[in-house]
Design an enzyme around this catalytic site. Structure first.
Site, mmCIF file in Angstrom:
data_model
loop_
_atom_site.group_PDB
_atom_site.id
_atom_site.type_symbol
_atom_site.label_atom_id
_atom_site.label_comp_id
_atom_site.label_asym_id
_atom_site.label_seq_id
_atom_site.Cartn_x
_atom_site.Cartn_y
_atom_site.Cartn_z
ATOM 1 N N LYS A 35 56.817 47.753 74.492
ATOM 2 C CA LYS A 35 55.703 47.472 73.581
ATOM 3 C C LYS A 35 55.086 48.775 73.044
ATOM 4 C CE LYS A 35 52.540 44.008 74.469
ATOM 5 N NZ LYS A 35 51.283 43.501 75.064
ATOM 6 N N GLU A 151 34.624 39.569 75.247
ATOM 7 C CA GLU A 151 35.146 39.494 73.877
ATOM 8 C C GLU A 151 35.053 38.060 73.371
ATOM 9 O OE1 GLU A 151 36.094 42.048 71.819
ATOM 10 O OE2 GLU A 151 35.692 40.234 70.692
ATOM 11 N N PHE A 249 33.439 23.384 64.980
ATOM 12 C CA PHE A 249 34.004 22.887 66.237
ATOM 13 C C PHE A 249 33.722 21.412 66.473
ATOM 14 C CE2 PHE A 249 36.262 26.207 68.560
ATOM 15 C CZ PHE A 249 36.164 27.177 67.585
ATOM 16 N N GLY A 257 43.881 23.662 72.644
ATOM 17 C CA GLY A 257 44.847 24.363 73.490
ATOM 18 C C GLY A 257 44.595 25.853 73.404
ATOM 19 N N CYS A 260 42.869 30.406 75.903
ATOM 20 C CA CYS A 260 41.493 30.611 76.378
ATOM 21 C C CYS A 260 40.806 29.352 76.888
ATOM 22 C CB CYS A 260 40.653 31.243 75.269
ATOM 23 S SG CYS A 260 41.181 32.907 74.900
#
Ligand code: UDX
Length: 429
Positions: A35, A151, A249, A257, A260
């Site tokens: 990566k 975050e 929302f 899904g 988180c």
């Protein structure tokens, strides 16, 4: 500021890149050599709108660099952010071994005062454990402060959320790191809320669980809408006009899904239990979510009767729009359950096909969404990509064995679908 970010996943990479973009000097650390090489060569391992350009721009200016060495990151930086995975364990609790491992590495590399900021989503009281670990494994006399800075970015909108946040939460246990944290976030035009570490950690779990609760609430209301002949979109619009509730929302769907919500809900329930509280409300949020998927599949089997050897088209594989992420994707779950019943799948996603192919090698992958419906007994809309609204419906109907659409995201207008001759089943309408 000189900043190190340990972990270059969704959170770490976007955070590091945006910090560089606003002028900080950032070194991103990851143990995955492949990566790091990819990033150094100008590649980006994830799809996130706007990220590619920002990574290129900031590596070009030299403000953003990548390494596999935690030691190097710690040596060069004043503030070290931990952004490593906190995956779920089978019992719902969080695997904190990556956090603990990184805490030990940082401790071993520190030769002078550092601020260590936890950005990964963790259960309340993790900061205390990180502090203990660094004390235990650090060099004698080397001082440090622990900060919690959760975050709140959404995948698919991560760059936008990071550059223009609603709020920044900073949890501290002494005033010493406050000024440095203020400088880190000075360039972002956002309110900064300073609190104690435990409260900061709780803000994250409580926020994500509340958003999941909002979705499960409207999904439960969608069942009542179906049973009574009401329309959940009108109900949500009417509720949302109350500023105390808000429209966001409240989109009924086949369930939430991603990496988180499911994980954070389980973790919050588990830590609450450990602290002596049975968070039954959140358990019901999970039940409603699982039930929503079952109900959607039932609609399909009730209509098509036997799924064995039926060909079903699926639009969407990512867990939501604007991302190639298929982790805990309701769309993938639908596909797996349809395959289990013996159905054959023709699938399309604008970004997630490569990642989905690894999990669903049996499906036929189409390059054009307008080819999916060809020869299908039914079409399923599983992800809320806005471009699906542009599907050539006339062509889809003509190409299908039976013109049946199951819309798990309420993307289409019901009366228009009926006018076009579709049997159209959506959520709560
Ligand atoms: C979430 C939080 O929004 C973010 O603040 C946090 O930092 C990380 O977790 P994310 O998982 O990226 O972000 O996705 P989000 O946009 O919240 O959507 C989660 C799931 O809920 C998706 O499957 C989405 O399709 C679904 N959803 C969302 C609904 O079903 N209905 C809605 O009204 C909103």
């Amino acid at each position: 500021m000189k900043i190190a970010i340990i972990g270059t996943g969704y959170v770490g990479l976007v955070t590091g890149t945006c910090f560089a973009e606003v002028g900080h000097e950032v070194i991103c650390v990851d143990c995955d050599e492949a990566k790091v090489k990819l990033l150094r060569d100008g590649g980006v391992p994830i799809y996130e709108p706007g990220l590619d350009e920002l990574v290129k721009k900031n590596t070009g200016t030299g403000r953003l660099s990548f390494t596999t060495s935690t030691k190097k990151g710690v040596e060069k930086s004043d503030v070290i952010f931990i952004a490593v995975p906190t995956p779920p364990q089978p019992d719902g609790s969080v695997d904190l071994s990556y956090i603990e491992g990184v805490a030990r590495e940082i401790a071993g590399a520190m030769t002078g005062y550092r601020i260590i900021v936890d950005k990964s989503t963790v259960p309340v009281r993790t900061g205390e454990k990180v502090a203990e670990t660094i004390h235990r494994y650090g060099h004698a006399g080397v001082e440090f402060d622990i900060v919690s800075n959760p975050e709140f970015l959404r995948e698919g909108f991560a760059v936008e959320d990071l550059l223009k946040p609603d709020r920044i939460v900073v949890g501290i246990s002494s005033q010493r790191p406050a000024q440095a944290m203020k400088e880190v976030y000075e360039p972002f035009d956002a309110p900064v809320m300073v609190t104690d570490i435990n409260s900061a950690e709780l803000i994250k779990h409580a926020s994500n669980s509340f958003l999941a609760l909002k979705i499960s609430y409207i999904n439960a209301v969608s069942i009542i809408c179906e049973k009574s002949g009401a329309n959940v979109q009108d109900v949500a619009a009417g509720m949302g006009m109350d500023e105390r509730i808000g429209r966001r929302f409240l989109n009924a769907s086949l369930g939430f899904g991603g990496s988180c919500f499911p994980k954070d809900l389980s973790a919050f329930i588990k830590i609450s239990q450990e602290l002596g509280y049975d968070f039954g409300l959140l358990k019901e949020v999970q039940n409603i979510n699982a039930n929503q998927m079952d109900r959607f599949l039932k609609k399909i089997t009730e209509t098509l009767w036997v799924l064995k050897d039926k060909t079903i088209g699926v639009l969407g594989l990512a867990f939501k729009q604007n991302t190639d992420d298929v982790r805990m994707s309701p769309a993938i779950e639908i596909c797996q359950r349809l395959l289990k019943e013996g159905a054959k799948l023709r699938v399309y996603d604008p970004k997630a096909m490569e990642k989905a192919r690894v999990i669903l090698p049996e499906a036929v992958y189409l390059k054009d969404m307008n080819n999916v419906a060809e020869g299908c007994d039914a079409l399923v809309v599983a992800t809320e990509w806005p471009q699906f609204k542009e599907l050539d419906l006339d062509r889809a109907r003509k190409g299908m064995t039976c013109p049946i659409i199951f819309d798990g995201r309420n993307l289409f207008d019901m009366s228009e679908m009926e006018k076009l001759g579709f049997i159209y089943k959506s959520i709560g309408r």
